[in-house]
Scaffold this active site. Structure first.
Site, PDB file in Angstrom:
ATOM      1  N   ASP A 174      67.222  19.788  11.527  1.00 44.70           N
ATOM      2  CA  ASP A 174      67.157  21.395  11.758  1.00 44.70           C
ATOM      3  C   ASP A 174      68.378  22.029  11.976  1.00 44.70           C
ATOM      4  OD1 ASP A 174      66.915  24.026  12.858  1.00 44.70           O
ATOM      5  OD2 ASP A 174      64.788  23.415  14.054  1.00 44.70           O
ATOM      6  N   HIS A 225      43.296  22.806  12.497  1.00 45.29           N
ATOM      7  CA  HIS A 225      43.864  23.267  13.134  1.00 45.29           C
ATOM      8  C   HIS A 225      42.812  23.200  14.851  1.00 45.29           C
ATOM      9  CE1 HIS A 225      46.802  26.701  11.853  1.00 45.29           C
ATOM     10  NE2 HIS A 225      46.874  26.185  13.106  1.00 45.29           N
ATOM     11  N   LEU A 226      43.381  22.136  15.083  1.00 48.02           N
ATOM     12  CA  LEU A 226      43.591  21.616  16.809  1.00 48.02           C
ATOM     13  C   LEU A 226      44.825  21.895  17.812  1.00 48.02           C
ATOM     14  CD1 LEU A 226      40.639  19.040  16.512  1.00 48.02           C
ATOM     15  CD2 LEU A 226      40.368  21.391  16.847  1.00 48.02           C
ATOM     16  N   GLY A 227      45.650  22.235  16.776  1.00 47.69           N
ATOM     17  CA  GLY A 227      46.936  21.834  17.614  1.00 47.69           C
ATOM     18  C   GLY A 227      47.251  22.596  19.180  1.00 47.69           C
ATOM     19  N   VAL A 241      58.754  22.398  20.030  1.00 48.85           N
ATOM     20  CA  VAL A 241      57.292  21.609  19.572  1.00 48.85           C
ATOM     21  C   VAL A 241      58.033  21.159  19.118  1.00 48.85           C
ATOM     22  CG1 VAL A 241      55.280  20.881  18.422  1.00 48.85           C
ATOM     23  CG2 VAL A 241      55.586  23.572  19.773  1.00 48.85           C
ATOM     24  N   ASP A 243      46.559  18.263  10.488  1.00 51.53           N
ATOM     25  CA  ASP A 243      45.926  19.382  11.401  1.00 51.53           C
ATOM     26  C   ASP A 243      45.991  20.339  10.715  1.00 51.53           C
ATOM     27  OD1 ASP A 243      44.595  20.392  13.487  1.00 51.53           O
ATOM     28  OD2 ASP A 243      46.240  21.742  14.054  1.00 51.53           O
ATOM     29  N   GLU A 253      42.446  27.374   4.913  1.00 49.67           N
ATOM     30  CA  GLU A 253      41.828  26.513   6.000  1.00 49.67           C
ATOM     31  C   GLU A 253      40.106  27.377   6.117  1.00 49.67           C
ATOM     32  OE1 GLU A 253      43.965  26.580   9.164  1.00 49.67           O
ATOM     33  OE2 GLU A 253      45.523  24.894   8.976  1.00 49.67           O
ATOM     34  N   VAL A 303      51.568  19.104  12.200  1.00 50.89           N
ATOM     35  CA  VAL A 303      50.614  19.804  12.755  1.00 50.89           C
ATOM     36  C   VAL A 303      51.259  21.129  12.673  1.00 50.89           C
ATOM     37  CG1 VAL A 303      49.761  18.108  14.387  1.00 50.89           C
ATOM     38  CG2 VAL A 303      52.360  19.165  15.344  1.00 50.89           C
ATOM     39  N   ALA A 304      52.297  21.582  11.958  1.00 47.85           N
ATOM     40  CA  ALA A 304      52.836  22.723  11.764  1.00 47.85           C
ATOM     41  C   ALA A 304      51.911  23.603  10.850  1.00 47.85           C
ATOM     42  CB  ALA A 304      54.376  22.301  11.236  1.00 47.85           C
ATOM     43  N   ARG A 305      52.569  24.303   9.871  1.00 43.05           N
ATOM     44  CA  ARG A 305      51.963  24.530   8.851  1.00 43.05           C
ATOM     45  C   ARG A 305      51.715  23.942   7.449  1.00 43.05           C
ATOM     46  NH1 ARG A 305      50.329  27.337  12.058  1.00 43.05           N
ATOM     47  NH2 ARG A 305      51.084  29.583  12.325  1.00 43.05           N
TER      48      ARG A 305
END
Length: 629
Positions: free
Chosen positions: A256, A365-367, A237, A341, A346, A315-317
């Site tokens: 990374d 959480h729409l990723g 991603v 997101d 949640e 949009v990860a965690r």
């Protein structure tokens, strides 16, 4: 074919049907050698490829109509035999796309039970062979323990697996697979959508206009072009977000610790340290997994290192951000805005300070929530779960050796060879000391970097451990169980002559510091030693101790050391033939004519103790061992 089969409803409540098969049907199927699929279609049943149940005794066709209990109403009729087959049960605990459900229903009984409490999940799981979840259902150690060993596969419909206890899964031999590719583009697109919405205050402006206001000056945004975005987590991603950010004219840096430098260069991305990324970024986009190392990695200390006025997209965690720290950073102006997101909990509480902050955009959480991604994820996870249930090696396995699908295809025959060498080697060990020191040697014409042996090592461990263990050993927990039992495994690679077309010339397994049931299997160095190779796509045993042989490993093996003399093959073959034991392969390795020789005999059936004693009593035979595969 005669009268149709009758299905009674007695026991229907328990999912078991009783089929009355007329003698004429059975006799007709046997005489005509009709395939199981054809008979199943005649009965109106579903034929499956894998027989999971047992088989009934031969000769039932000669009796009155037979009553056969069949789970899942599946039956396979073969020549002179009836076999009971049972479909595996897959629990789908969260909503899954219809394409995935259709694929599952072809080979399994599918139970769609959503919103289960932890107690209900534990109560149901002992009846399931596999379970598929998204992010909302936790598969804990308690769930694995409640399965009583039946649960073989956990499928995570998505990328993150922080809601699955991987350690418990591995200990109990349960494979965990995910769907890492199908929603990649959807997640990246959502990240870019939040990035643009954040920069231009889209959500706040939308709410303002709908409330009857027109405040153009209040919602002045910032441009993306020429701004620096730090992509933290440069996996599938993250790299897709980087591509799209480049297209928007942004300068892209990334952090990374496991990112290949060549892939970053190919996209035009500069890899930097974590602290440098924080210091230089105008925008930060998070794409890291939630692990002990990344849990709340964005905290007060981290926010103190960022460029003031930075904007953050996640949009990860949710757990990678300390949410209280982010509220403080927003209030102080260190962080200008955030678009989230995902959240630690949640759904979050209605009055959550972070959710209600005026400089925060939130989505539920729409990723992965596009129609295309949902169908893609459903198909990807269904294919992985079905493959795992059918014994295939999943390229998306999370707690097993991660091997690309093309490598799996190439290594397939060597995987079988590796396991069978392990099975044979451990059966040659005698004495009470046990197996402790194992050396695996790979002979290959390829460079070391071109040969991934993790999967082969795991299969050798499986072959070594399973025959002497009361624990079910599979690819997932083989290394873990080996470590628990104190096995010390080392690997060696040796160059071999030949082309690089085949990944391996041979594999050798040596067990040190043990006695042997078959002394000829001891190498010059005093180890139990076996080697094998692939010939015409079939695993072959190529060496026992210092003796070179060539016997197919498609059945069990008899090893016999003898004085090399005429007629030995005929004598041994005759004794096996008298007991109707079919010989599939035979090979003799010798030191020199009329001296010592080892005969390896592949057999389709297990000889009786009596016939093995007869072979051992032949005057020229010095020792003998039967090895079961």
């Amino acid at each position: 074919m005669g009268a149709p089969a009758q299905i009674s409803s007695a026991r229907a409540a328990r999912g078991i049907a009783i089929l009355e098969l007329p003698r004429s049907l059975l006799a007709g199927a046997r005489a005509a050698r009709i395939s199981s699929g054809a008979v199943a279609r005649k009965l109106g049943l579903v034929a499956t490829r894998h027989i999971l149940g047992g088989s009934l005794h031969r000769g039932l066709a000669a009796k009155p109509p037979c009553a056969i209990a069949v789970e899942g109403s599946d039956i396979s009729v073969r020549s002179q035999a009836i076999e009971v087959i049972s479909k595996p049960t897959v629990l789908v605990a969260e909503k899954l796309g219809e394409a995935g459900l259709e694929l599952l229903r072809k080979v399994a009984n599918v139970d769609c039970s959503y919103n289960l409490s932890p107690e209900d999940l534990c109560a149901k799981i002992s009846l399931c062979d596999a379970v598929i979840v998204r992010s909302g259902t936790k598969i804990t150690r308690e769930v694995f323990e409640a399965s009583n060993g039946r649960l073989k596969v956990v499928g995570r419909a998505g990328v993150g697996i922080d809601n699955v206890d991987l350690q418990a899964a591995t200990e109990m031999g349960c494979l965990v697979v995910n769907a890492p590719t199908a929603n990649t583009v959807a997640a990246a697109e959502h990240g870019i959508a939040l990035l643009a919405a954040l920069a231009r205050n889209v959500a706040q402006a939308n709410a303002s206009v709908k409330s009857g206001k027109w405040q153009r000056n209040k919602f002045t945004g910032v441009s993306l072009v020429d701004k620096t975005i730090a992509v933290l987590g440069f996996g599938k991603v993250g790299s897709e977000v980087a591509r799209r950010a480049k297209g928007l004219g942004m300068h892209v840096i990334a952090h990374d610790p496991y990112a290949p430098a060549d892939r970053a260069r190919a996209i035009g991305v500069e890899l930097v340290s974590f602290d440098e990324a924080l210091a230089r970024a105008d925008f930060i986009s998070l794409h890291m997994p939630l692990t002990p190392a990344t849990n709340k990695i964005f905290n007060d200390e981290t926010f103190a290192k960022v460029k003031k006025g930075v904007r953050i997209v996640n949009v990860a965690r949710g757990g990678v951000i300390d949410e209280n720290s982010l509220v403080r950073a927003l209030n102080s102006g260190i962080v200008a805005q955030a678009a989230l997101d995902v959240f630690t909990k949640e759904p979050p509480e209605k009055d959550d300070k972070l959710v209600q902050h005026e400089n925060v955009i939130v989505t539920p959480h729409l990723g992965a929530s596009t129609a295309e991604a949902q169908e893609g994820v459903a198909l990807e996870i269904a294919e992985a779960v079905v493959g795992a249930l059918q014994g295939e090696l999943a390229a998306t396995a999370v707690n097993a050796p991660m091997v690309p699908s093309e490598v799996l295809t190439e290594l397939a025959p060597y995987i079988t060879l590796a396991e069978r060498l392990g099975k044979l080697a451990v059966q040659l060990v005698a004495g009470g000391g046990g197996v402790k020191d194992i050396t695996i040697s790979y002979n290959s014409a390829r460079a070391p970097d071109d040969l991934d042996t993790r999967l082969l090592r795991a299969m050798i461990v499986k072959g070594l451990v399973e025959p002497v263990s009361d624990t079910h050993i599979n690819l997932v927990n083989a290394d873990y169980i080996a470590k628990q039992r104190g096995l010390r495994i080392s690997e060696e690679r040796h160059p071999a002559e030949g082309t690089e077309a085949a990944p391996l010339e041979s594999i050798e397994v040596r067990i040190a510091n043990v006695e042997s049931r078959f002394s000829s299997a001891m190498s010059d160095s005093g180890d139990v030693s076996l080697a094998g190779r692939i010939k015409d796509g079939v695993p072959h045993l190529s060496q026992v101790g210092s003796f070179s042989i060539d016997v197919s490993l498609e059945g069990s093996v008899i090893l016999c050391r003898q004085v090399d003399q005429p007629g030995m093959i005929g004598k041994v073959g005759g004794l096996l033939g008298d007991e109707n034991v079919n010989i599939s392969f035979m090979s003799v390795g010798r030191t020199s004519p009329r001296q010592k020789a080892v005969m390896a005999i592949g057999v389709d059936d297990e000889p009786s103790k009596e016939v093995l004693q007869k072979i051992g009593s032949i005057s020229a035979v010095e020792e003998l061992v039967f090895l079961k595969l």
